[in-house]
Design a protein around this motif. Structure first.
Motif, PDB file in Angstrom:
ATOM      1  N   ARG A 342       0.835  -1.214   0.000  1.00  0.00           N
ATOM      2  CA  ARG A 342       0.000   0.000   0.000  1.00  0.00           C
ATOM      3  C   ARG A 342       0.860   1.250   0.000  1.00  0.00           C
ATOM      4  O   ARG A 342       0.613   2.201  -0.751  1.00  0.00           O
ATOM      5  N   HIS A 343       1.892   1.256   0.845  1.00  0.00           N
ATOM      6  CA  HIS A 343       2.758   2.429   0.918  1.00  0.00           C
ATOM      7  C   HIS A 343       3.611   2.553  -0.342  1.00  0.00           C
ATOM      8  O   HIS A 343       3.857   3.672  -0.808  1.00  0.00           O
ATOM      9  N   VAL A 344       4.064   1.433  -0.890  1.00  0.00           N
ATOM     10  CA  VAL A 344       4.804   1.484  -2.152  1.00  0.00           C
ATOM     11  C   VAL A 344       3.915   2.038  -3.258  1.00  0.00           C
ATOM     12  O   VAL A 344       4.354   2.847  -4.097  1.00  0.00           O
ATOM     13  N   HIS A 345       2.647   1.643  -3.253  1.00  0.00           N
ATOM     14  CA  HIS A 345       1.696   2.149  -4.244  1.00  0.00           C
ATOM     15  C   HIS A 345       1.527   3.665  -4.117  1.00  0.00           C
ATOM     16  O   HIS A 345       1.514   4.399  -5.121  1.00  0.00           O
ATOM     17  N   TYR A 348       4.649   5.371  -5.345  1.00  0.00           N
ATOM     18  CA  TYR A 348       4.728   5.294  -6.804  1.00  0.00           C
ATOM     19  C   TYR A 348       3.851   6.355  -7.454  1.00  0.00           C
ATOM     20  O   TYR A 348       4.252   7.005  -8.432  1.00  0.00           O
ATOM     21  N   LYS A 349       2.659   6.573  -6.909  1.00  0.00           N
ATOM     22  CA  LYS A 349       1.749   7.544  -7.504  1.00  0.00           C
ATOM     23  C   LYS A 349       2.226   8.980  -7.282  1.00  0.00           C
ATOM     24  O   LYS A 349       1.746   9.906  -7.944  1.00  0.00           O
ATOM     25  N   THR A 351       5.431   9.773  -7.729  1.00  0.00           N
ATOM     26  CA  THR A 351       6.630   9.958  -8.534  1.00  0.00           C
ATOM     27  C   THR A 351       6.314  10.648  -9.866  1.00  0.00           C
ATOM     28  O   THR A 351       5.174  10.607 -10.346  1.00  0.00           O
ATOM     29  N   HIS A 352       7.354  11.232 -10.423  1.00  0.00           N
ATOM     30  CA  HIS A 352       7.206  11.876 -11.757  1.00  0.00           C
ATOM     31  C   HIS A 352       6.962  10.805 -12.836  1.00  0.00           C
ATOM     32  O   HIS A 352       6.296  11.096 -13.841  1.00  0.00           O
ATOM     33  N   PHE A 353       7.503   9.626 -12.644  1.00  0.00           N
ATOM     34  CA  PHE A 353       7.299   8.557 -13.622  1.00  0.00           C
ATOM     35  C   PHE A 353       5.825   8.264 -13.822  1.00  0.00           C
ATOM     36  O   PHE A 353       5.366   8.004 -14.942  1.00  0.00           O
ATOM     37  N   TYR A 354       5.032   8.307 -12.725  1.00  0.00           N
ATOM     38  CA  TYR A 354       3.599   8.035 -12.842  1.00  0.00           C
ATOM     39  C   TYR A 354       2.819   9.249 -13.355  1.00  0.00           C
ATOM     40  O   TYR A 354       1.919   9.128 -14.173  1.00  0.00           O
ATOM     41  N   SER A 355       3.194  10.451 -12.884  1.00  0.00           N
ATOM     42  CA  SER A 355       2.398  11.641 -13.161  1.00  0.00           C
ATOM     43  C   SER A 355       2.731  12.293 -14.510  1.00  0.00           C
ATOM     44  O   SER A 355       1.945  13.086 -15.004  1.00  0.00           O
ATOM     45  N   GLU A 356       3.896  11.982 -15.103  1.00  0.00           N
ATOM     46  CA  GLU A 356       4.259  12.622 -16.374  1.00  0.00           C
ATOM     47  C   GLU A 356       3.343  12.169 -17.487  1.00  0.00           C
ATOM     48  O   GLU A 356       2.962  10.993 -17.586  1.00  0.00           O
ATOM     49  N   GLN A 357       2.984  13.106 -18.325  1.00  0.00           N
ATOM     50  CA  GLN A 357       2.094  12.822 -19.464  1.00  0.00           C
ATOM     51  C   GLN A 357       2.876  12.202 -20.612  1.00  0.00           C
ATOM     52  O   GLN A 357       4.019  12.516 -20.828  1.00  0.00           O
TER      53      GLN A 357
END
Length: 357
Positions: A342-345, A348-349, A351-357
């Motif tokens: 849960r905390h890793v999730h 992860y959300k 991070t820039h890797f997840y949020s970058e378009q």
């Protein structure tokens, strides 16, 4: 020298080696770990009760003694009451085994063949019956040989008695010193990680505690409900079927599925195709409704989040890797891993890797 040791502790590879070494050590020690893990589990379950008794002014040793004595009395009482009943019901089930095979051969299989328009030669029930009886006789002979060897081996008897005697001893001392051990473990953590690790530990404790304590109560309650309900219906194997369904309820819906199938077959063998089948369905329907609307929300809550498939996989994986010890550790470890994921999730959300378009 100080800087070199600090650099070792800060390397992830160092901790991976430590974890791998601990895992390998547990694997080597698996044959002797069972009584210690059982004692640890009982101490963990009994710690909140001992803490509660301490709030009433009792010393830790007195609180543990009361909690421990109550636990021992409950176990002895259940053993004295249930063992003779279960032995009787197992004998009844064994006596009815030929009737079940006969019902399958002359009633169930012909109806399935007619409904599905199958080839009758595909169902060799006589051969299946002979094979089952042969396997049963072989299992009895093997079990008899094992029991003879176990009872004639002084070492085996002493080992079994030692393991049984260790469980209450380990439980008592761990329960008495539980809070002290947890405090010392917390003090060993690096100062900069203490808050984060303590927070994760508390969350993991909530999940594991809610699951273990809550699910054990749910299993016990369902075993009682199913046993009393089937007894009221008149089923001879009410206690045996109820206990099987209650134990299987460690996986949601599995107890209901296993119990209703076994109870229906037992009902057909005992009473035939009459109203008792409907009565069995009503018993399990009521039990399932009570579990879903009362027992699980009240005793377990919605903080667990362990999917039924994850529960099955955890138990099977633990048993495959570490035998009985792995089964004991499977669900607590799975619950802790779930908290970490849960905390890793969440990380992860963010991070820039997840949020970058």
């Amino acid at each position: 020298m100080q800087d070199q040791s600090t650099s070792w502790f800060s390397k992830p590879a160092f901790w991976l080696v430590i974890l791998a070494s601990v895992g390998f050590l547990l694997y080597l020690l698996e044959p002797i770990l069972a009584p210690f893990l059982m004692g640890m589990l009982l101490a963990y379950l009994g710690d909140p009760i001992a803490d509660k008794l301490e709030t009433y002014g009792m010393s830790r040793t007195a609180a543990v003694s009361v909690c421990f004595s109550f636990l021992i009395l409950v176990l002895i009482g259940l053993t004295l009451i249930l063992t003779p009943l279960l032995i009787h019901q197992i004998k009844v089930a064994y006596a009815h085994a030929p009737s079940v095979l006969q019902w399958v051969q002359h009633d169930a299989v012909p109806k399935v063949i007619n409904v599905l328009n199958l080839d009758p030669d595909a169902f060799k029930v006589d051969r299946l019956k002979d094979e089952l009886m042969g396997e049963w006789n072989l299992a009895q002979n093997v079990l008899t040989d094992v029991l003879k060897k176990a009872t004639t081996s002084t070492t085996a008897i002493l080992g079994l008695l030692a393991n049984l005697a260790l469980v209450p001893v380990v439980t008592f001392y761990l329960l008495r010193d539980w809070d002290v051990m947890m405090a010392k473990i917390s003090q060993l953590l690096p100062v900069r990680y203490q808050n984060a690790v303590t927070g994760l530990a508390k969350e993991g404790n909530e999940v594991v505690g809610a699951f273990l304590r809550g699910q054990l109560w749910v299993m016990a309650a369902l075993a009682v409900i199913y046993s009393l309900g089937l007894w009221a219906v008149g089923l001879k194997l009410a206690l045996l079927v109820g206990l099987i369904a209650g134990l299987a309820s460690i996986v949601p819906y599995l107890g209901f599925a296993v119990g209703i199938v076994v109870a229906t077959v037992a009902s057909v063998v005992q009473f035939g195709f009459d109203w008792h089948i409907l009565a069995v369905a009503v018993v399990f329907g009521i039990g399932q409704a009570i579990e879903g609307m009362v027992l699980t929300p009240l005793l377990v809550g919605d903080r667990i989040g362990l999917h039924p498939v994850a529960v099955i996989f955890a138990i099977m994986a633990g048993g495959q890797l570490f035998g009985f010890t792995g089964v004991l550790l499977a669900l607590p470890v799975a619950a802790v891993i779930m908290v970490l994921l849960r905390h890793v999730h969440d990380l992860y959300k963010d991070t820039h890797f997840y949020s970058e378009q």
